[in-house]
Design a protein around this motif. Sequence first.
Motif, PDB file in Angstrom:
ATOM      1  N   LYS A  46       1.245  -1.393  -0.146  1.00 35.76           N
ATOM      2  CA  LYS A  46      -0.044   0.146   0.358  1.00 35.76           C
ATOM      3  C   LYS A  46       1.188   1.615  -0.261  1.00 35.76           C
ATOM      4  N   ARG A  47       1.973   0.977   0.579  1.00 31.94           N
ATOM      5  CA  ARG A  47       3.037   2.638   0.816  1.00 31.94           C
ATOM      6  C   ARG A  47       3.408   3.068  -0.586  1.00 31.94           C
ATOM      7  N   TRP A  48       3.665   1.609  -1.239  1.00 33.99           N
ATOM      8  CA  TRP A  48       4.525   1.893  -2.992  1.00 33.99           C
ATOM      9  C   TRP A  48       3.849   2.443  -3.346  1.00 33.99           C
ATOM     10  N   GLU A  49       2.198   2.158  -3.165  1.00 33.52           N
ATOM     11  CA  GLU A  49       1.068   2.308  -4.590  1.00 33.52           C
ATOM     12  C   GLU A  49       1.001   3.844  -4.145  1.00 33.52           C
ATOM     13  N   LEU A  50       0.644   4.263  -2.766  1.00 32.68           N
ATOM     14  CA  LEU A  50       0.741   5.642  -2.374  1.00 32.68           C
ATOM     15  C   LEU A  50       1.524   6.886  -2.999  1.00 32.68           C
ATOM     16  N   ILE A  51       2.797   6.127  -2.764  1.00 33.43           N
ATOM     17  CA  ILE A  51       4.179   6.490  -3.053  1.00 33.43           C
ATOM     18  C   ILE A  51       4.260   7.227  -4.545  1.00 33.43           C
ATOM     19  N   ARG A  52       3.687   6.248  -5.792  1.00 32.12           N
ATOM     20  CA  ARG A  52       3.109   5.756  -7.117  1.00 32.12           C
ATOM     21  C   ARG A  52       2.197   6.954  -7.524  1.00 32.12           C
ATOM     22  N   GLU A  53       0.831   7.354  -6.067  1.00 34.91           N
ATOM     23  CA  GLU A  53       0.727   7.716  -7.189  1.00 34.91           C
ATOM     24  C   GLU A  53       0.707   8.994  -6.460  1.00 34.91           C
ATOM     25  N   ALA A  54       1.769   9.885  -5.746  1.00 39.22           N
ATOM     26  CA  ALA A  54       1.986  10.901  -5.379  1.00 39.22           C
ATOM     27  C   ALA A  54       2.859  11.247  -6.440  1.00 39.22           C
ATOM     28  N   GLN A  55       3.763  10.735  -6.741  1.00 37.82           N
ATOM     29  CA  GLN A  55       4.446  10.963  -7.721  1.00 37.82           C
ATOM     30  C   GLN A  55       3.819  11.416  -8.950  1.00 37.82           C
ATOM     31  N   SER A  56       3.258  10.696  -9.238  1.00 38.90           N
ATOM     32  CA  SER A  56       2.168  11.200 -10.553  1.00 38.90           C
ATOM     33  C   SER A  56       0.982  12.712  -9.979  1.00 38.90           C
ATOM     34  N   LEU A  57       1.297  12.466  -9.605  1.00 44.72           N
ATOM     35  CA  LEU A  57      -0.034  13.824  -9.141  1.00 44.72           C
ATOM     36  C   LEU A  57       1.448  15.370  -8.994  1.00 44.72           C
TER      37      LEU A  57
ATOM     38  N   GLN B 196      -0.238  17.866  -0.469  1.00 42.25           N
ATOM     39  CA  GLN B 196      -1.102  17.422   0.633  1.00 42.25           C
ATOM     40  C   GLN B 196      -2.080  17.709   0.812  1.00 42.25           C
ATOM     41  N   GLU B 197      -2.809  18.598   0.592  1.00 46.31           N
ATOM     42  CA  GLU B 197      -4.446  18.654   0.436  1.00 46.31           C
ATOM     43  C   GLU B 197      -5.235  18.829  -1.127  1.00 46.31           C
ATOM     44  N   ALA B 198      -4.320  18.361  -1.924  1.00 44.01           N
ATOM     45  CA  ALA B 198      -4.796  17.954  -3.190  1.00 44.01           C
ATOM     46  C   ALA B 198      -4.448  15.985  -3.186  1.00 44.01           C
ATOM     47  N   PHE B 199      -3.363  16.290  -2.344  1.00 50.98           N
ATOM     48  CA  PHE B 199      -3.285  14.599  -2.487  1.00 50.98           C
ATOM     49  C   PHE B 199      -4.326  13.052  -1.329  1.00 50.98           C
ATOM     50  N   ALA B 200      -4.096  14.380  -0.509  1.00 52.38           N
ATOM     51  CA  ALA B 200      -5.902  13.819   0.214  1.00 52.38           C
ATOM     52  C   ALA B 200      -7.307  13.916  -0.665  1.00 52.38           C
TER      53      ALA B 200
ATOM     54  N   GLN C  78      -7.443  11.096  -2.553  1.00 53.00           N
ATOM     55  CA  GLN C  78      -7.187   9.570  -1.676  1.00 53.00           C
ATOM     56  C   GLN C  78      -8.527   9.613  -1.258  1.00 53.00           C
ATOM     57  N   MET C  79      -9.311  10.634  -1.656  1.00 49.93           N
ATOM     58  CA  MET C  79     -10.859  10.839  -0.610  1.00 49.93           C
ATOM     59  C   MET C  79     -10.251  10.593   1.032  1.00 49.93           C
ATOM     60  N   THR C  80      -9.072  11.047   1.717  1.00 52.68           N
ATOM     61  CA  THR C  80      -9.048  10.234   2.595  1.00 52.68           C
ATOM     62  C   THR C  80      -7.980  11.984   3.521  1.00 52.68           C
TER      63      THR C  80
ATOM     64  N   ALA D 158      -0.987  10.183   6.417  1.00 53.31           N
ATOM     65  CA  ALA D 158       0.043   9.620   6.903  1.00 53.31           C
ATOM     66  C   ALA D 158       0.528   8.799   8.471  1.00 53.31           C
ATOM     67  N   GLN D 159      -0.729   8.513   8.726  1.00 54.59           N
ATOM     68  CA  GLN D 159      -0.775   7.540   9.254  1.00 54.59           C
ATOM     69  C   GLN D 159      -0.838   5.543   8.988  1.00 54.59           C
ATOM     70  N   HIS D 160      -1.717   5.993   8.194  1.00 56.11           N
ATOM     71  CA  HIS D 160      -1.340   4.267   7.663  1.00 56.11           C
ATOM     72  C   HIS D 160      -0.257   4.417   6.399  1.00 56.11           C
ATOM     73  N   LEU D 161      -0.054   5.572   5.681  1.00 61.12           N
ATOM     74  CA  LEU D 161       1.770   5.300   4.847  1.00 61.12           C
ATOM     75  C   LEU D 161       2.262   4.361   5.887  1.00 61.12           C
ATOM     76  N   TYR D 162       2.369   4.960   7.704  1.00 63.50           N
ATOM     77  CA  TYR D 162       4.051   4.575   7.882  1.00 63.50           C
ATOM     78  C   TYR D 162       3.520   3.575   9.038  1.00 63.50           C
ATOM     79  N   LYS D 163       2.451   2.804   8.723  1.00 68.32           N
ATOM     80  CA  LYS D 163       2.085   1.843  10.587  1.00 68.32           C
ATOM     81  C   LYS D 163       2.312   0.867  10.558  1.00 68.32           C
ATOM     82  N   ASP D 164       3.560   0.213   9.755  1.00 62.31           N
ATOM     83  CA  ASP D 164       4.525  -0.872   9.852  1.00 62.31           C
ATOM     84  C   ASP D 164       5.641   0.009  11.166  1.00 62.31           C
ATOM     85  N   LEU D 165       6.099   1.025  10.738  1.00 63.79           N
ATOM     86  CA  LEU D 165       6.679   1.394  11.716  1.00 63.79           C
ATOM     87  C   LEU D 165       5.921   1.748  13.840  1.00 63.79           C
TER      88      LEU D 165
END
Length: 408
Positions: free
Chosen positions: A88-99, A112-116, A119-121, A127-134
């Motif tokens: 999931k993290r890599w999917e979000l990173i790729r989508e953020a890079q495309s944006l 950050q506002e545009a990316f949110a 993702q409708m989130t 951010a919390q979900h992005l690093y949830k494995d930490l």
Amino acid sequence: MLTKDLLKYKTKKGAIFPEFIPSEDHEALKIAEDMSKIACEGKTLCLSQIEKKWEDAGCDVSRWYPGFKKLLVDRMQWEEVDDSWMKKRWELIREAQSLRMESLLPDLSSFQEAFADSQMTPFTQLAQHLYKDLPEYRCLVDFELFKGCELIHRYNCAQVQGLLIRAQQLKLEIPRKTSIEDKRALFRMLKFHRLIATIDEGEKSRKDEIVIKIDGPLSVVQNRQKYGTKIANFFPWVLHLDKWQISADIEFVQKKKKFTLEISHRTKIVSHYKRFTSYVPEEISCFFENFKKSAEEWDLLPGEDLLNLGKESYCFPDMIFQHKVSKKKVYFELFHKWHKSALIDRLAVLEDNVNHHLVLGVDRNLASGKQFKNMLGESRWFQENGVLFKDFPSVKALSEVLRQKTPM
């Protein structure tokens, strides 16, 4: 366990004094209870959110806050995260890079506002979900509520543990009249933690005491930190004794300073380990009754003696037989099927030492295994001083062993 920077102590004339919190300190009690309650109510929250609640409650202004926080966090259980979060993290990173490549945004907050929105989130949730494995982003799933006094006792115990990690040598003195249950539990834990110890059952000037000298981590060549942790983990078991006294040489290697730590039961620290309970199996009670009815030359006593076998090995016999005339004692120790490793260690010590009046009883379920069948069959010592039994030795079998040991 407390880290070095969280230890609080004073030094004077070569002595070191841990700074304990009095159990009746109302301010410390309130902070301890508030922090524990907030942690208990913080399930589904991550550590940073729990810390924010502690700060909002004013807990962080207390000088005890850092130590309480460390002890509470150590007791927290966090959710386990599977590998799907990495995907999931890599999917979000790729989508953020495309944006970012598609849109030219003026600043970070706009991005950050545009990316949110894409993702409708909310971004904070992303951010919390992005690093949830930490560790700092995992959610709390379980925490056992502490009473304020419990956390204070744990804190005071941890202050001593933090110093004992740095001990050159530790000397523990206990009364010889300490109950057999407490002595058994203490020596069981000494062996469980694999500590290097020598035991004096009564020095000339202190015949009523047992002195246990434990080498500290600074005297061990390898794995000093691991060995020091074993000593620290052993200390709470000492607190179960009614009377005890410890003296230890503490050295701070980096500062090249040495101090003496002296502490006893008078500090009134309470252990957070569950105390062993004494229990006498029914078969032992029945054996005592039957033996006393049939015995002519021997008295049967409960096993209350500490037997030093040499090679840093000690045992508390289950029973003691005493000859009525000569007062000679024969010690009897039982080994059931759950005592595999203990039996191996015992035989290794006794094979080279035939001077002890010790008899071993081994359950046939244990002795029938291939490993022990060969070991017991080849042991000269066991052939002369051992007896096999099923469930529990019979009076007849032990009487035969005692007949061979009756003084001429």
